[in-house]
Enzyme design. Sequence first.
Site, mmCIF file in Angstrom:
data_model
loop_
_atom_site.group_PDB
_atom_site.id
_atom_site.type_symbol
_atom_site.label_atom_id
_atom_site.label_comp_id
_atom_site.label_asym_id
_atom_site.label_seq_id
_atom_site.Cartn_x
_atom_site.Cartn_y
_atom_site.Cartn_z
ATOM 1 N N GLY A 1 0.842 -1.404 0.067
ATOM 2 C CA GLY A 1 0.017 0.150 0.215
ATOM 3 C C GLY A 1 0.826 1.463 -0.318
ATOM 4 N N ARG A 2 0.516 2.276 -0.262
ATOM 5 C CA ARG A 2 1.042 3.635 -0.492
ATOM 6 C C ARG A 2 0.052 4.706 -0.739
ATOM 7 N NH1 ARG A 2 5.514 5.588 -2.525
ATOM 8 N NH2 ARG A 2 5.991 4.093 -3.659
ATOM 9 N N GLY A 3 0.260 5.473 0.568
ATOM 10 C CA GLY A 3 -0.292 6.680 0.640
ATOM 11 C C GLY A 3 0.220 8.015 0.199
ATOM 12 N N ALA A 4 -0.437 9.099 1.483
ATOM 13 C CA ALA A 4 0.414 10.299 1.394
ATOM 14 C C ALA A 4 1.465 10.237 2.589
ATOM 15 C CB ALA A 4 -0.866 11.264 1.686
ATOM 16 N N TYR A 5 0.842 9.442 3.575
ATOM 17 C CA TYR A 5 1.376 9.228 4.435
ATOM 18 C C TYR A 5 3.077 8.762 4.056
ATOM 19 C CZ TYR A 5 -0.164 4.951 4.186
ATOM 20 O OH TYR A 5 -0.357 3.727 3.414
ATOM 21 N N VAL B 1 3.380 0.893 2.932
ATOM 22 C CA VAL B 1 3.155 -0.126 3.732
ATOM 23 C C VAL B 1 3.555 -1.467 2.707
ATOM 24 C CG1 VAL B 1 1.469 -1.146 4.757
ATOM 25 C CG2 VAL B 1 0.576 0.798 5.129
ATOM 26 N N ASP C 1 -13.291 9.084 8.882
ATOM 27 C CA ASP C 1 -13.241 9.190 7.785
ATOM 28 C C ASP C 1 -13.736 8.027 7.257
ATOM 29 O OD1 ASP C 1 -11.489 9.704 5.462
ATOM 30 O OD2 ASP C 1 -10.084 9.049 6.455
#
Length: 376
Positions: free
Chosen positions: A50-54, A57, A169
């Site tokens: 996974g990948r996000g703004a943070y 993973v 959220d």
Amino acid sequence: MSAESCFGSSGDQSSSKGVATHGGSYVQYNVYGNLFEVSRKYVPPLRPIGRGAYGIVCAATNSETGEEVAIKKIGNAFDNIIDAKRTLREIKLLKHMDHENVIAVKDIIKPPQRENFNDVYIVYELMDTDLHQIIRSNQPLTDDHCRFFLYQLLRGLKYVHSANVLHRDLKPSNLLLNANCDLKLGDFGLARTKSETDFMTEYVVTRWYRAPELLLNCSEYTAAIDIWSVGCILGETMTREPLFPGKDYVHQLRLITELIGSPDDSSLGFLRSDNARRYVRQLPQYPRQNFAARFPNMSAGAVDLLEKMLVFDPSRRITVDEALCHPYLAPLHDINEEPVCVRPFNFDFEQPTLTEENIKELIYRETVKFNPQDSV
């Protein structure tokens, strides 16, 4: 993390070569150009999941327990105070929670050196996928699937609300699933206590799942905001399309009123602002659609529950306890198997005067609690 049995595989691109650091207590991995430095007990292969703004993973294995885990790296976690608070909030909240339908934190990796503490590594139980991925896939979803997902979502939400916490959220990508179709709520970084009535300036919940009272900047919102999001998720799970994919606030409100109808004056009592009430009254007027005709593939019970969730006035929206008692969920509902949180969560650690350095110290203390044996 094999989900082939139920959900199909997403491929296996992994990083197995690590470099020992700090006397062998830690190992550095390069995952697609991202540096991952973890305690040596977390062994390869490290697989990005996974990948996000943070940040990113990765899946790994805890060699001490044999358990597969998900490790989220939040790089430069203290550069921005809003993001740093979000990280601290999620750690504290998930440590407090203990429920089958809420993701569990297994570890916060202690940094090798306190003085160089900039990246936070949170270790969670590993799940196979999330509801967003399933909705977008070719995986057939029956009414029973959707009912089971909804029941678990509400069961977890009942526990969260009983802890005096609003998630704020809820969306398909924050609902984690495994191959048995077990569902867990994740990402509590935007959560708030029910008694906080200030409108949060950093509120960035995905617009498509946002309740009307939030779109209208209502400052005194309640647990009903989460129920609206659940309704959006239920509709999307059934139809495989987002219910209200608004391009902006105005478009979002229009899509909502096109489906549930424009609110009458008696439904606007929750708006304290005259300006907000005037704004809603001057919007184009739409009649309420027939939900059974709009959602022909949904069972009558699911349609009825959806109608009770997607109500403009939050005070008239069904509550989580009422939703669990709805006939649609009767095959699954058992109040004795729907626990509440024993102690309400306390947000007192979030003082307005908190600095980045304060937050860093608070998170460092959490890493020590998880890893007391590493402390001098």
